[in-house]
Motif scaffolding. Structure first.
Motif, PDB file in Angstrom:
ATOM      1  N   GLU A  51      38.993  45.287  47.692  1.00 11.91           N
ATOM      2  CA  GLU A  51      38.567  46.681  47.828  1.00 11.91           C
ATOM      3  C   GLU A  51      37.938  47.178  46.526  1.00 11.91           C
ATOM      4  O   GLU A  51      36.891  47.837  46.540  1.00 11.91           O
ATOM      5  CB  GLU A  51      39.758  47.561  48.199  1.00 11.91           C
ATOM      6  N   VAL A  52      38.586  46.857  45.419  1.00  6.69           N
ATOM      7  CA  VAL A  52      38.056  47.270  44.119  1.00  6.69           C
ATOM      8  C   VAL A  52      36.713  46.596  43.862  1.00  6.69           C
ATOM      9  O   VAL A  52      35.748  47.231  43.413  1.00  6.69           O
ATOM     10  CB  VAL A  52      39.054  46.922  42.985  1.00  6.69           C
ATOM     11  N   LEU A  53      36.610  45.300  44.162  1.00  7.24           N
ATOM     12  CA  LEU A  53      35.368  44.572  43.930  1.00  7.24           C
ATOM     13  C   LEU A  53      34.223  45.156  44.752  1.00  7.24           C
ATOM     14  O   LEU A  53      33.088  45.268  44.260  1.00  7.24           O
ATOM     15  CB  LEU A  53      35.555  43.094  44.277  1.00  7.24           C
ATOM     16  N   ALA A  54      34.487  45.526  45.984  1.00  8.63           N
ATOM     17  CA  ALA A  54      33.442  46.120  46.824  1.00  8.63           C
ATOM     18  C   ALA A  54      32.918  47.402  46.195  1.00  8.63           C
ATOM     19  O   ALA A  54      31.706  47.670  46.217  1.00  8.63           O
ATOM     20  CB  ALA A  54      33.982  46.393  48.224  1.00  8.63           C
ATOM     21  N   LEU A  55      33.810  48.192  45.603  1.00  4.02           N
ATOM     22  CA  LEU A  55      33.388  49.445  44.973  1.00  4.02           C
ATOM     23  C   LEU A  55      32.664  49.185  43.653  1.00  4.02           C
ATOM     24  O   LEU A  55      31.761  49.931  43.276  1.00  4.02           O
ATOM     25  CB  LEU A  55      34.600  50.360  44.761  1.00  4.02           C
ATOM     26  N   VAL A  56      33.036  48.109  42.963  1.00  6.11           N
ATOM     27  CA  VAL A  56      32.285  47.698  41.775  1.00  6.11           C
ATOM     28  C   VAL A  56      30.860  47.346  42.186  1.00  6.11           C
ATOM     29  O   VAL A  56      29.890  47.727  41.535  1.00  6.11           O
ATOM     30  CB  VAL A  56      32.960  46.485  41.093  1.00  6.11           C
ATOM     31  N   GLY A  57      30.735  46.641  43.306  1.00  8.52           N
ATOM     32  CA  GLY A  57      29.412  46.285  43.811  1.00  8.52           C
ATOM     33  C   GLY A  57      28.591  47.491  44.192  1.00  8.52           C
ATOM     34  O   GLY A  57      27.362  47.458  44.168  1.00  8.52           O
ATOM     35  N   ALA A  58      29.272  48.590  44.526  1.00  6.45           N
ATOM     36  CA  ALA A  58      28.587  49.838  44.858  1.00  6.45           C
ATOM     37  C   ALA A  58      28.334  50.696  43.624  1.00  6.45           C
ATOM     38  O   ALA A  58      27.941  51.854  43.738  1.00  6.45           O
ATOM     39  CB  ALA A  58      29.414  50.627  45.874  1.00  6.45           C
ATOM     40  N   SER A  59      28.576  50.106  42.426  1.00  7.85           N
ATOM     41  CA  SER A  59      28.291  50.741  41.121  1.00  7.85           C
ATOM     42  C   SER A  59      29.205  51.915  40.801  1.00  7.85           C
ATOM     43  O   SER A  59      28.832  52.803  40.046  1.00  7.85           O
ATOM     44  CB  SER A  59      26.821  51.183  41.031  1.00  7.85           C
ATOM     45  N   ARG A  83      31.538  37.067  34.037  1.00  5.86           N
ATOM     46  CA  ARG A  83      31.429  37.493  32.645  1.00  5.86           C
ATOM     47  C   ARG A  83      31.630  38.996  32.490  1.00  5.86           C
ATOM     48  O   ARG A  83      32.233  39.456  31.529  1.00  5.86           O
ATOM     49  CB  ARG A  83      30.055  37.094  32.101  1.00  5.86           C
ATOM     50  N   ASN A  84      31.124  39.750  33.427  1.00  6.53           N
ATOM     51  CA  ASN A  84      31.245  41.206  33.363  1.00  6.53           C
ATOM     52  C   ASN A  84      31.104  41.785  34.764  1.00  6.53           C
ATOM     53  O   ASN A  84      31.079  41.058  35.756  1.00  6.53           O
ATOM     54  CB  ASN A  84      30.196  41.802  32.410  1.00  6.53           C
ATOM     55  N   ARG A  85      31.007  43.105  34.841  1.00 11.78           N
ATOM     56  CA  ARG A  85      30.970  43.769  36.135  1.00 11.78           C
ATOM     57  C   ARG A  85      29.698  43.453  36.916  1.00 11.78           C
ATOM     58  O   ARG A  85      29.708  43.451  38.155  1.00 11.78           O
ATOM     59  CB  ARG A  85      31.113  45.283  35.952  1.00 11.78           C
ATOM     60  N   VAL A  86      28.599  43.203  36.217  1.00 18.06           N
ATOM     61  CA  VAL A  86      27.365  42.845  36.917  1.00 18.06           C
ATOM     62  C   VAL A  86      27.545  41.509  37.626  1.00 18.06           C
ATOM     63  O   VAL A  86      27.177  41.354  38.793  1.00 18.06           O
ATOM     64  CB  VAL A  86      26.172  42.786  35.941  1.00 18.06           C
ATOM     65  N   ASP A  87      28.115  40.523  36.928  1.00 18.89           N
ATOM     66  CA  ASP A  87      28.408  39.233  37.562  1.00 18.89           C
ATOM     67  C   ASP A  87      29.290  39.433  38.787  1.00 18.89           C
ATOM     68  O   ASP A  87      29.053  38.849  39.851  1.00 18.89           O
ATOM     69  CB  ASP A  87      29.133  38.307  36.583  1.00 18.89           C
ATOM     70  N   ALA A  88      30.331  40.243  38.623  1.00 21.52           N
ATOM     71  CA  ALA A  88      31.259  40.498  39.728  1.00 21.52           C
ATOM     72  C   ALA A  88      30.543  41.173  40.893  1.00 21.52           C
ATOM     73  O   ALA A  88      30.778  40.843  42.059  1.00 21.52           O
ATOM     74  CB  ALA A  88      32.426  41.355  39.244  1.00 21.52           C
ATOM     75  N   ALA A  89      29.668  42.132  40.585  1.00 19.14           N
ATOM     76  CA  ALA A  89      28.933  42.834  41.636  1.00 19.14           C
ATOM     77  C   ALA A  89      28.036  41.882  42.417  1.00 19.14           C
ATOM     78  O   ALA A  89      27.928  41.968  43.649  1.00 19.14           O
ATOM     79  CB  ALA A  89      28.106  43.958  41.034  1.00 19.14           C
ATOM     80  N   LEU A  90      27.392  40.944  41.715  1.00 15.69           N
ATOM     81  CA  LEU A  90      26.527  39.982  42.394  1.00 15.69           C
ATOM     82  C   LEU A  90      27.342  39.078  43.318  1.00 15.69           C
ATOM     83  O   LEU A  90      26.895  38.732  44.418  1.00 15.69           O
ATOM     84  CB  LEU A  90      25.762  39.144  41.366  1.00 15.69           C
TER      85      LEU A  90
END
Length: 222
Positions: free
Chosen positions: A166-174, A205-212
């Protein structure tokens, strides 16, 4: 970062007129403070080490050392540094290198003032920031990735707990940590704990990697 503490900015661009324009936009926000300016990558590395800004707003094409090379050098010395790439060039090779090199965001210089200010605050607060046009390119590229890479992303995500997904999905939504905490009715400290676990489990490495990875795994949809 405290809500009362301005976001400190290192502004890096070889064009004095561009710097002046960016300076005017950034100065319009009382929550932002420009603490240094550099006209090339070599100078940017020196100032980043000495000033430790909250966000480094970095151009790509510059003399002596370009912005991506400077970013890689800065992150090599200070992995926690936050670099927001700002350029007029939207070619995919720049985007790929910026993202894989550890950039926290990527904006085009044609972005509006509100988009720029929003991205600066988002990156300072720990979120990823991609301009809509850049995000569209990233999404389109994700769709073209081979099935093995997509399967790997789905496998990585399966190792997460339900809450972490759930958290990762919201990270992907910036969303920022504060926004995620509000959405999921959690404390920011809890969200930070989830983020630490997510990055470790994903090898990101960071939130951008996680979002991708979230995009590839299908957790986030355009």
């Amino acid at each position: 970062m405290s809500m009362d503490t301005p976001v400190s900015i290192l502004l890096v661009d070889d064009d004095a007129l561009i710097r002046a324009g960016l300076r005017a936009i950034l100065a319009s926000d009382p929550g932002i403070s420009i603490i240094g300016e550099a006209e090339n990558g070599v100078r940017a590395i020196e100032l980043a080490e000495r000033l430790a800004p909250s966000v480094i707003l970095m151009d790509i094409r510059m003399p002596q050392l370009d912005g991506l090379g400077a970013m890689e050098a800065i992150l090599g010395q200070a992995p926690e540094a936050k670099v927001l790439i700002l350029t007029t060039f939207g070619e995919e090779d720049y985007i790929d290198r910026a993202m894989s090199g550890g950039a926290c965001g990527f904006l085009l210089k044609s972005s509006g003032p509100e988009e720029l200010l929003g991205a600066v605050h988002a990156v300072a607060e720990g979120a990823a920031a991609l301009s809509p046009r850049i995000a569209r390119r990233v999404i389109d590229k994700v769709r073209g990735i081979d099935t093995a890479s997509l399967a790997r992303a789905r496998s990585l995500v399966q190792a997460l707990t339900v809450r972490e997904r759930e958290v990762l999905a919201l990270v992907g939504a910036s969303l920022t940590n504060a926004e995620i905490a509000a959405r999921l009715v959690l404390t920011e400290a809890t969200v930070k704990g989830h983020m630490t676990a997510i990055l470790l489990k994903l090898g990101a490495r960071n939130r951008v990697d996680a979002a991708l990875i979230a995009y590839r795994a299908g957790l986030v949809h355009p």
